[in-house]
Motif scaffolding. Structure first.
Motif, PDB file in Angstrom:
ATOM      1  N   LYS A  45     -11.034   1.104 -11.697  1.00  0.00           N
ATOM      2  CA  LYS A  45     -11.288   0.757 -11.070  1.00  0.00           C
ATOM      3  C   LYS A  45     -10.803  -0.188 -10.153  1.00  0.00           C
ATOM      4  N   ALA A  46     -11.184  -0.292  -8.685  1.00  0.00           N
ATOM      5  CA  ALA A  46     -11.044  -0.731  -7.253  1.00  0.00           C
ATOM      6  C   ALA A  46      -8.900  -0.478  -7.487  1.00  0.00           C
ATOM      7  N   VAL A  47      -8.726   0.646  -7.863  1.00  0.00           N
ATOM      8  CA  VAL A  47      -7.155   0.876  -8.066  1.00  0.00           C
ATOM      9  C   VAL A  47      -6.166   0.395  -7.699  1.00  0.00           C
ATOM     10  N   GLN A  48      -7.023   0.690  -5.875  1.00  0.00           N
ATOM     11  CA  GLN A  48      -5.272  -0.527  -5.103  1.00  0.00           C
ATOM     12  C   GLN A  48      -5.470  -1.463  -4.573  1.00  0.00           C
ATOM     13  N   GLU A  49      -6.951  -2.426  -4.742  1.00  0.00           N
ATOM     14  CA  GLU A  49      -7.727  -3.716  -4.244  1.00  0.00           C
ATOM     15  C   GLU A  49      -7.156  -4.235  -5.629  1.00  0.00           C
ATOM     16  N   ASN A  50      -6.961  -3.519  -6.920  1.00  0.00           N
ATOM     17  CA  ASN A  50      -6.180  -4.400  -8.047  1.00  0.00           C
ATOM     18  C   ASN A  50      -4.859  -4.612  -7.825  1.00  0.00           C
ATOM     19  N   TRP A  51      -3.856  -3.496  -7.119  1.00  0.00           N
ATOM     20  CA  TRP A  51      -2.453  -4.053  -6.840  1.00  0.00           C
ATOM     21  C   TRP A  51      -2.183  -4.697  -6.296  1.00  0.00           C
ATOM     22  N   HIS A  52      -2.930  -4.450  -4.722  1.00  0.00           N
ATOM     23  CA  HIS A  52      -2.456  -5.232  -3.883  1.00  0.00           C
ATOM     24  C   HIS A  52      -2.435  -6.743  -4.027  1.00  0.00           C
ATOM     25  N   HIS A  80       0.635  -1.027   0.332  1.00  0.00           N
ATOM     26  CA  HIS A  80       0.020  -0.086  -0.052  1.00  0.00           C
ATOM     27  C   HIS A  80       0.992   1.388   0.008  1.00  0.00           C
ATOM     28  N   ASP A  81       0.611   1.921  -0.902  1.00  0.00           N
ATOM     29  CA  ASP A  81       1.445   3.848  -0.398  1.00  0.00           C
ATOM     30  C   ASP A  81       0.822   4.587  -0.038  1.00  0.00           C
ATOM     31  N   GLY A  82      -0.248   4.348   0.519  1.00  0.00           N
ATOM     32  CA  GLY A  82      -0.937   5.624   1.575  1.00  0.00           C
ATOM     33  C   GLY A  82      -1.408   6.256   0.688  1.00  0.00           C
ATOM     34  N   PHE A  83      -1.955   6.653   0.091  1.00  0.00           N
ATOM     35  CA  PHE A  83      -3.046   6.778  -0.997  1.00  0.00           C
ATOM     36  C   PHE A  83      -4.564   6.073  -0.843  1.00  0.00           C
ATOM     37  N   ASN A  84      -5.469   6.643  -1.565  1.00  0.00           N
ATOM     38  CA  ASN A  84      -6.564   5.948  -1.077  1.00  0.00           C
ATOM     39  C   ASN A  84      -6.707   5.836  -3.369  1.00  0.00           C
ATOM     40  N   ASN A  85      -8.474   5.621  -3.293  1.00  0.00           N
ATOM     41  CA  ASN A  85      -7.973   5.071  -5.011  1.00  0.00           C
ATOM     42  C   ASN A  85      -9.019   6.708  -5.836  1.00  0.00           C
ATOM     43  N   ALA A  86      -9.698   6.953  -4.927  1.00  0.00           N
ATOM     44  CA  ALA A  86     -10.020   8.334  -5.261  1.00  0.00           C
ATOM     45  C   ALA A  86      -8.675   9.270  -5.747  1.00  0.00           C
ATOM     46  N   TYR A  87      -7.596   9.415  -4.589  1.00  0.00           N
ATOM     47  CA  TYR A  87      -6.154   9.893  -5.247  1.00  0.00           C
ATOM     48  C   TYR A  87      -5.816   9.473  -6.851  1.00  0.00           C
ATOM     49  N   HIS A  88      -5.497   8.433  -6.443  1.00  0.00           N
ATOM     50  CA  HIS A  88      -5.464   7.525  -7.241  1.00  0.00           C
ATOM     51  C   HIS A  88      -5.694   8.345  -9.298  1.00  0.00           C
ATOM     52  N   VAL A  89      -7.381   7.494  -8.978  1.00  0.00           N
ATOM     53  CA  VAL A  89      -7.916   8.154 -10.373  1.00  0.00           C
ATOM     54  C   VAL A  89      -8.029   9.712 -10.482  1.00  0.00           C
ATOM     55  N   ASN A  90      -7.818  10.777  -9.696  1.00  0.00           N
ATOM     56  CA  ASN A  90      -8.169  12.131  -9.447  1.00  0.00           C
ATOM     57  C   ASN A  90      -6.913  12.434 -10.000  1.00  0.00           C
ATOM     58  N   PHE A  91      -5.640  12.169  -9.710  1.00  0.00           N
ATOM     59  CA  PHE A  91      -4.415  12.254 -10.153  1.00  0.00           C
ATOM     60  C   PHE A  91      -3.844  11.477 -11.188  1.00  0.00           C
ATOM     61  N   MET A  92      -4.588   9.867 -11.912  1.00  0.00           N
ATOM     62  CA  MET A  92      -5.141   9.720 -13.015  1.00  0.00           C
ATOM     63  C   MET A  92      -3.150   9.138 -13.255  1.00  0.00           C
ATOM     64  N   THR A  93      -2.993   8.789 -11.882  1.00  0.00           N
ATOM     65  CA  THR A  93      -1.655   7.572 -11.754  1.00  0.00           C
ATOM     66  C   THR A  93      -1.751   6.215 -12.688  1.00  0.00           C
ATOM     67  N   ASP A  94      -0.205   6.267 -12.317  1.00  0.00           N
ATOM     68  CA  ASP A  94       0.118   4.846 -13.502  1.00  0.00           C
ATOM     69  C   ASP A  94      -0.708   3.348 -12.508  1.00  0.00           C
TER      70      ASP A  94
END
Length: 143
Positions: free
Chosen positions: A54-61, A32-46
């Motif tokens: 979709k379920a950005v962090q959960e898919n990553w984990h 976990h990088d300390g950010f939530n899904n909304a952060y990743h979506v809003n900042f269009m992270t990798d």
């Protein structure tokens, strides 16, 4: 709960179900990088781009956990038949993806529906009615 609470018997869980639950519990926030899904979506992270928001962090984990476990040097799958490995992997991924809070209410509503329409009461030892066991596609459908 699992051992002393008879969860395995109540929910009619197999050995693979139990192992999957323990592994998914340990991996559900892996790397976990300390950010939530909304952060990743809003900042269009990798991560958000990789998982289409979709379920950005959960898919990553799930992805990173499985990548490490299935690396040949870790021998995680040693001794497992290919079919069992597929079931184990599907269950682990499904349980990790089910931790996405965006889907929380749909999970709660599904359980509520089953409780109301299948006659489940607190007086009966019938927790296995909640988990569909008719086919592999019915288990852990949050994937």
């Amino acid at each position: 709960m699992i051992k002393d609470g008879n969860l395995r018997e109540i929910a009619d869980l197999s050995y693979l179900d139990m192992v999957s639950a323990v592994i998914a519990s340990a991996c559900h926030d892996f790397a976990h990088d300390g950010f939530n899904n909304a952060y990743h979506v809003n900042f269009m992270t990798d991560r958000a781009l990789r998982y289409h928001d979709k379920a950005v962090q959960e898919n990553w984990h799930a992805s990173e956990s499985m990548r490490i476990m299935l690396a040949p040097e870790n021998n995680f799958a040693e001794g497992l038949e290919q079919g069992d490995l597929k079931v184990l992997r599907k269950r682990i991924i499904g349980m990790i993806l089910a931790t996405d809070m965006a889907e929380h209410m749909s999970h709660v509503n599904l359980i509520d529906y089953k409780v109301k329409h299948k006659g489940i009461t607190s007086e009966q030892n019938n927790g296995k009615i909640i988990i569909d066991t008719e086919g592999e596609n019915e288990k852990f459908t949050s994937q």
